[in-house]
Motif scaffolding. Structure first.
Motif, PDB file in Angstrom:
ATOM      1  N   SER A   1     -12.393  -4.701  -2.860  1.00  0.00           N
ATOM      2  CA  SER A   1     -11.495  -3.868  -3.660  1.00  0.00           C
ATOM      3  C   SER A   1     -10.233  -3.538  -2.881  1.00  0.00           C
ATOM      4  CB  SER A   1     -12.212  -2.582  -4.092  1.00  0.00           C
ATOM      5  OG  SER A   1     -13.381  -2.883  -4.831  1.00  0.00           O
ATOM      6  N   LEU A   2      -9.656  -4.562  -2.289  1.00  0.00           N
ATOM      7  CA  LEU A   2      -8.494  -4.346  -1.439  1.00  0.00           C
ATOM      8  C   LEU A   2      -7.293  -3.851  -2.224  1.00  0.00           C
ATOM      9  CD1 LEU A   2      -9.014  -7.361   0.912  1.00  0.00           C
ATOM     10  CD2 LEU A   2      -8.646  -5.021   1.686  1.00  0.00           C
ATOM     11  N   GLU A   3      -6.532  -3.014  -1.572  1.00  0.00           N
ATOM     12  CA  GLU A   3      -5.334  -2.421  -2.156  1.00  0.00           C
ATOM     13  C   GLU A   3      -4.132  -2.798  -1.293  1.00  0.00           C
ATOM     14  OE1 GLU A   3      -6.334   1.654  -1.860  1.00  0.00           O
ATOM     15  OE2 GLU A   3      -7.936   1.564  -3.383  1.00  0.00           O
ATOM     16  N   PRO A   4      -2.951  -2.839  -1.885  1.00  0.00           N
ATOM     17  CA  PRO A   4      -1.757  -3.139  -1.065  1.00  0.00           C
ATOM     18  C   PRO A   4      -1.638  -2.208   0.141  1.00  0.00           C
ATOM     19  CG  PRO A   4      -1.211  -3.265  -3.379  1.00  0.00           C
ATOM     20  CD  PRO A   4      -2.627  -2.750  -3.313  1.00  0.00           C
ATOM     21  N   GLU A   5      -2.137  -0.992  -0.010  1.00  0.00           N
ATOM     22  CA  GLU A   5      -2.068  -0.027   1.092  1.00  0.00           C
ATOM     23  C   GLU A   5      -2.977  -0.402   2.262  1.00  0.00           C
ATOM     24  OE1 GLU A   5      -0.487   1.434  -2.483  1.00  0.00           O
ATOM     25  OE2 GLU A   5      -2.560   0.796  -2.125  1.00  0.00           O
ATOM     26  N   ASP A   6      -3.831  -1.384   2.080  1.00  0.00           N
ATOM     27  CA  ASP A   6      -4.688  -1.854   3.171  1.00  0.00           C
ATOM     28  C   ASP A   6      -3.991  -2.912   4.024  1.00  0.00           C
ATOM     29  OD1 ASP A   6      -7.349  -1.756   0.803  1.00  0.00           O
ATOM     30  OD2 ASP A   6      -7.037  -0.343   2.464  1.00  0.00           O
TER      31      ASP A   6
END
Length: 126
Positions: free
Chosen positions: A89-94
């Motif tokens: 569930s990766l997010e751009p913030e990662d």
């Protein structure tokens, strides 16, 4: 002692990646292994750490920073001196550089020291 990480790369938001890191060299015993990350414009922060796989007593822990709980999973193989991090569930913030580290003893007569891998880039596109 050397830490060599592999994995990482580019993924779309909501996707998954995995990274792994193996410690090699003169190692008497590993206390814990884990992952830090440095997000753009921010200081390096702890992502996850565990001593599971390196200890056989009751003092086993696995800790995650709040922002990755429920999405990232850390695991370690004490026999292979390897730590894994599954990033879901990766997010751009990662997006950032992920560094593995190990706390270990090179010999039974030397103090515990920390070692760092060179970092692997994780990029999450929106």
């Amino acid at each position: 002692v050397q830490l060599q990480a592999s994995g990482g790369g580019l993924v779309q938001a909501g996707g998954s990646l995995s990274v792994s890191c193996v410690a090699s060299g003169e190692i008497f015993s590993i206390n814990s292994m884990g992952w830090y990350r440095q997000l753009p414009g921010k200081q390096r922060e702890l992502v996850a750490v565990t001593n599971s796989g390196f200890r056989t007593d009751d003092n086993v822990f696995t800790n995650y920073t709040e922002s990755v709980k429920g999405r990232f999973t850390i695991a370690a193989d004490g026999v292979e001196s390897t730590v894994y991090l599954q990033l879901n569930s990766l997010e751009p913030e990662d997006t950032g550089v992920y560094f593995c580290y190990a706390e270990l003893w090179e010999h039974d007569y030397t103090p515990k020291r920390s070692y760092w891998g060179p970092g692997t880039l994780v990029t999450v596109s929106s």
